[in-house]
Scaffold this motif. Structure first.
Motif, short mmCIF file in Angstrom:
data_model
loop_
_atom_site.label_atom_id
_atom_site.label_comp_id
_atom_site.label_asym_id
_atom_site.label_seq_id
_atom_site.Cartn_x
_atom_site.Cartn_y
_atom_site.Cartn_z
N GLY A 268 28.62 43.22 42.34
CA GLY A 268 28.72 44.61 42.83
C GLY A 268 29.69 45.42 42.01
N GLN A 269 30.27 46.44 42.66
CA GLN A 269 31.33 47.26 42.04
C GLN A 269 32.64 46.67 42.54
N ALA A 270 33.62 46.48 41.67
CA ALA A 270 34.89 45.91 42.12
C ALA A 270 35.94 47.01 42.23
N PHE A 271 37.01 46.72 42.98
CA PHE A 271 38.17 47.62 43.06
C PHE A 271 37.82 48.98 43.65
N VAL A 272 36.89 48.99 44.63
CA VAL A 272 36.57 50.25 45.32
C VAL A 272 37.16 50.16 46.72
N PHE A 273 38.00 51.14 47.06
CA PHE A 273 38.72 51.08 48.33
C PHE A 273 38.54 52.31 49.21
N SER A 274 37.82 53.35 48.70
CA SER A 274 37.66 54.53 49.54
C SER A 274 36.34 55.23 49.21
N GLU A 275 35.94 56.12 50.11
CA GLU A 275 34.66 56.82 49.94
C GLU A 275 34.69 57.84 48.82
N ASN A 276 35.90 58.33 48.50
CA ASN A 276 35.94 59.39 47.47
C ASN A 276 36.34 58.87 46.08
N GLN A 277 36.47 57.54 45.97
CA GLN A 277 36.84 56.97 44.66
C GLN A 277 35.67 57.04 43.69
N LYS A 278 35.94 57.42 42.44
CA LYS A 278 34.89 57.46 41.42
C LYS A 278 34.42 56.03 41.09
N LEU A 279 33.15 55.92 40.77
CA LEU A 279 32.58 54.58 40.49
C LEU A 279 32.38 54.36 39.00
N ASP A 280 32.42 53.10 38.61
CA ASP A 280 32.17 52.72 37.21
C ASP A 280 30.67 52.59 36.96
N TRP A 281 30.24 52.94 35.77
CA TRP A 281 28.83 52.76 35.38
C TRP A 281 28.66 51.30 34.88
N CYS A 282 28.75 50.40 35.82
CA CYS A 282 28.79 48.97 35.45
C CYS A 282 28.47 48.12 36.67
N ASN A 283 27.71 47.06 36.47
CA ASN A 283 27.57 46.05 37.50
C ASN A 283 28.44 44.87 37.12
N LYS A 284 29.13 44.31 38.13
CA LYS A 284 30.06 43.23 37.83
C LYS A 284 29.70 42.01 38.68
N PHE A 285 29.95 40.86 38.08
CA PHE A 285 29.76 39.62 38.82
C PHE A 285 30.96 38.74 38.51
N ALA A 286 31.79 38.51 39.53
CA ALA A 286 33.06 37.80 39.29
C ALA A 286 33.16 36.55 40.16
N LEU A 287 33.73 35.51 39.59
CA LEU A 287 33.89 34.23 40.30
C LEU A 287 35.25 33.61 39.99
N GLY A 288 35.89 33.09 41.01
CA GLY A 288 37.08 32.27 40.78
C GLY A 288 36.59 30.91 40.29
N VAL A 289 37.24 30.34 39.29
CA VAL A 289 36.77 29.08 38.69
C VAL A 289 37.75 27.92 38.92
N GLU A 290 39.01 28.13 38.61
CA GLU A 290 40.03 27.07 38.77
C GLU A 290 41.28 27.65 39.40
N PRO A 291 42.01 26.90 40.19
CA PRO A 291 41.69 25.56 40.67
C PRO A 291 40.57 25.65 41.71
N PRO A 292 39.95 24.53 42.08
CA PRO A 292 38.79 24.56 42.98
C PRO A 292 39.03 25.35 44.26
N CYS A 293 40.29 25.43 44.74
CA CYS A 293 40.53 26.12 46.02
C CYS A 293 40.27 27.62 45.93
#
Ligand SMILES: COC(=O)C(/C=C/C1=C(C)CCCC1(C)C)=C/O[C@H]1C=C(C)C(=O)O1
Ligand SMILES: O=C(O)CCC(=O)C(=O)O
Ligand SMILES: [Fe+2]
Length: 360
Positions: free
Chosen positions: A125-150
């Motif tokens: 999705g879009q990351a770092f969006v916290f309000s209705e009036n925040q400008k959006l990035d022209w980008c789709n993002k897919f983020a995953l935590g990798v290490e440590p397993p927790c």
């Protein structure tokens, strides 16, 4: 524990930019349009005198003094460099690019099985969006935590494309090795013991973010990715092979485009190394822009200390001439602060700055 905020956040309707691109609306929706009036100017693409430094890792690994010096200059003056002969098998580099692209090309419905909940940083999705009036990035993002397993959320690791998980595991292992090696020579370039960061970091946190920027009919009005510095210690950025030029770094008062070099990886200093080096090596603000006809893919690895560790400027880098500029804090606290604020240039690091009349 991964820092996942649980605030009630209202972000309003968020268009998926790949779907918008397909629908080709006559105008770009208002929520993506930025006021660029006060934005610093961009250096023309052809000005090679302003290319970011290139470091040859094979020379560094022979502790070639000139190369260590070049690394020091790159970290002091740019906060960014491209690394050649990085030691990661080119098939591994190609494979991650292919699975990332294949993921973004899946139907929206499939990608939405892995949603990035508002106010969190993992998923699609879009990351770092916290309000209705925040400008959006022209980008789709897919983020995953990798290490440590927790820090992993296995429900967000996609089952399609079928080789995604295995490919990400292999890639991440290789990038982790690269980060450790780079940190060793960064320590050497500071006159410190090679293992100082490895010893200090504990089991390092590693996360990956894949950014896909579709073409945009009005690249002059939107941003692919808002200006920010990375919260990590070190970031490794792979630009897609056929991608348009899009990454820009702020040097003085000017945005400098980073020209992709075949088979090179882009490395940048994150906020954590800025703090540890008492500002000798700085995390540099950067952003991404879009292109009218061409798309762009980047695969970004954030490498940072364990959430448990307390950090602050290293004693060796604080003296009368270089008074302590940052307070001590827990890295988990900084991660939480980072992921619960919108991307805002270098302002996120105010968290750690000791404010003085002379500090910048
Ligand atoms: C622009 O930066 C990021 O998207 C980002 C996010 C990283 C993370 C995940 C995607 C999942 C696990 C948690 C973590 C915060 C690492 C940047 O990471 C930087 C920011 C801090 C702080 C850090 O340690 O890495
Ligand atoms: O896509 C890019 O080149 C920039 C990505 C980036 O800065 C990030 O994901 O933190
Ligand atoms: Fe970044």
């Amino acid at each position: 524990m991964a820092p996942v905020p649980s605030l009630p956040i209202k972000v309003g309707h968020i268009d998926d930019v790949q779907e918008l691109r397909k629908a080709k609306p006559a105008t770009v929706p208002e929520r993506f349009i930025r006021d660029m009036a006060d934005s610093p100017k961009v250096v023309p693409n052809l000005s090679s005198s302003l290319d970011i430094p290139i470091i040859d890792l094979s020379k560094l690994m022979k502790t070639d003094k000139d190369e260590v010096m070049q690394l020091k200059t790159a970290c002091e003056e740019w906060g960014f460099f491209q690394v050649l002969n990085h030691g990661i098998d080119l098939n591994v580099v190609e494979d991650i690019e292919n699975v990332a692209k294949d993921f973004f090309m899946l139907p929206l419905q499939e990608k939405q099985k892995y949603p990035m909940a508002p106010g969190t940083v993992q998923g699609y999705g879009q990351a770092f969006v916290f309000s209705e009036n925040q400008k959006l990035d022209w980008c789709n993002k897919f983020a995953l935590g990798v290490e440590p397993p927790c820090i992993r959320n296995p429900k967000l690791w996609p089952s399609k494309p079928v080789n995604f998980r295995e490919t990400l595991e292999i890639y991440s292992r290789e990038v982790r090795k690269l980060c450790k090696t780079l940190l060793k020579y960064i320590a050497v370039s500071l006159g410190l013991k090679g293992d100082v960061f490895e010893e200090m970091f504990g089991v390092a946190v590693q996360a990956v973010r894949m950014n896909y920027y579709p073409p945009c009919s009005r690249p002059d009005l939107v941003l692919g990715l808002s200006p920010h510095s990375d919260g990590s210690a070190l970031t490794v950025l792979q630009q897609g092979k056929d991608s348009s030029v899009g990454l820009q770094i702020l040097k003085g008062q000017t945005w400098v485009p980073v020209q992709p070099i075949p088979n090179a990886l882009v490395i940048n200093i994150g906020d954590t190394l800025e703090v540890l080096t008492n500002g000798k090596y700085k995390s540099v603000e950067h952003r991404a822009v879009t292109h009218k006809e061409r798309d762009r893919l980047s695969i970004v690895t954030f490498y940072a200390p364990s959430y448990d560790i307390e950090l602050g400027p290293m004693a060796e880098l604080v003296d009368e001439k270089n008074p302590c500029r940052y307070r001590r804090y827990n890295h988990g606290e900084y991660s939480k602060h980072y992921v619960t604020n919108k991307l805002q240039g270098k302002r996120t690091l105010d968290f750690a700055k000791i404010q003085s009349k002379t500090s910048n």
